[in-house]
Scaffold this motif. Structure first.
Motif, mmCIF file in Angstrom:
data_model
loop_
_atom_site.group_PDB
_atom_site.id
_atom_site.type_symbol
_atom_site.label_atom_id
_atom_site.label_comp_id
_atom_site.label_asym_id
_atom_site.label_seq_id
_atom_site.Cartn_x
_atom_site.Cartn_y
_atom_site.Cartn_z
ATOM 1 N N ASN A 32 45.180 6.977 53.513
ATOM 2 C CA ASN A 32 44.903 7.165 52.089
ATOM 3 C C ASN A 32 45.482 6.049 51.227
ATOM 4 O O ASN A 32 44.830 5.554 50.303
ATOM 5 N N ALA A 33 46.704 5.678 51.528
ATOM 6 C CA ALA A 33 47.366 4.633 50.756
ATOM 7 C C ALA A 33 48.507 4.057 51.559
ATOM 8 O O ALA A 33 49.102 4.739 52.404
ATOM 9 N N SER A 50 51.684 -0.982 45.922
ATOM 10 C CA SER A 50 50.889 -0.100 46.761
ATOM 11 C C SER A 50 49.437 -0.520 46.718
ATOM 12 O O SER A 50 48.993 -1.202 45.776
ATOM 13 N N ILE A 51 48.704 -0.096 47.737
ATOM 14 C CA ILE A 51 47.274 -0.351 47.795
ATOM 15 C C ILE A 51 46.602 0.905 48.323
ATOM 16 O O ILE A 51 46.981 1.439 49.367
ATOM 17 N N ALA A 52 45.628 1.377 47.567
ATOM 18 C CA ALA A 52 44.928 2.600 47.932
ATOM 19 C C ALA A 52 43.776 2.285 48.882
ATOM 20 O O ALA A 52 43.403 1.119 49.062
ATOM 21 N N LYS A 53 43.214 3.333 49.444
ATOM 22 C CA LYS A 53 42.123 3.173 50.405
ATOM 23 C C LYS A 53 40.973 2.372 49.807
ATOM 24 O O LYS A 53 40.362 1.527 50.473
ATOM 25 N N SER A 70 48.310 -7.120 49.856
ATOM 26 C CA SER A 70 46.957 -7.307 50.368
ATOM 27 C C SER A 70 46.859 -6.636 51.732
ATOM 28 O O SER A 70 47.852 -6.150 52.275
ATOM 29 N N ARG A 71 45.662 -6.624 52.280
ATOM 30 C CA ARG A 71 45.481 -5.984 53.580
ATOM 31 C C ARG A 71 44.427 -6.720 54.391
ATOM 32 O O ARG A 71 43.547 -7.388 53.829
ATOM 33 N N ILE A 98 50.496 6.850 53.759
ATOM 34 C CA ILE A 98 50.187 8.259 53.503
ATOM 35 C C ILE A 98 48.862 8.565 54.168
ATOM 36 O O ILE A 98 47.833 7.973 53.823
ATOM 37 N N SER A 99 48.914 9.477 55.128
ATOM 38 C CA SER A 99 47.722 9.859 55.871
ATOM 39 C C SER A 99 47.615 11.373 55.848
ATOM 40 O O SER A 99 48.468 12.053 56.420
#
Length: 115
Positions: A32-33, A50-53, A70-71, A98-99
């Motif tokens: 999720n994030a 943070s980075i969200a889905k 970044s991802r 967070i899953s």
């Protein structure tokens, strides 16, 4: 269960740069994030970025303009590019995922900025 492994911490001079990496054990697009937190001795753990889905990012005011999250979905990895580092950025940095209803933490990586 999600395992997170951080790397990239170290010692740098004021004004220098570091890039932290956090590799997840599952496809991060199913998470999720994800985010980076830091905790100085005696203080509470605080959000850095943070980075969200969906890709939305969020930053603490103290790092805006200096840090970038970044991802790389193909590598199941998120990054924290830290530029113009200051002595007050010195602390342990943690990756969080967070899953579903669960939160997972990495082991932390030390960042030290010398003045």
């Amino acid at each position: 269960q999600v395992q997170l492994v951080e790397s990239g911490g170290g010692l740098v001079q004021t004004g220098g740069s570091l890039r932290l990496s956090c590799a997840a054990s599952i496809n991060i697009f199913s998470i999720n994030a994800m985010g980076w937190y830091r905790q100085a001795p005696g203080n509470q753990r605080e959000l850095v970025a943070s980075i969200a889905k969906g890709g939305t990012t969020n930053y603490a005011d103290s790092v805006k303009g200096r840090f970038t999250i970044s991802r790389d979905i193909a590598k199941n990895t998120i990054y924290l590019q830290m530029n113009n580092l200051k002595p007050e950025d010195t602390t342990v940095y943690y990756c969080k995922a967070i899953s579903g209803r669960a939160a997972y933490w990495g082991q932390g990586t030390q960042v030290t900025v010398s003045s």
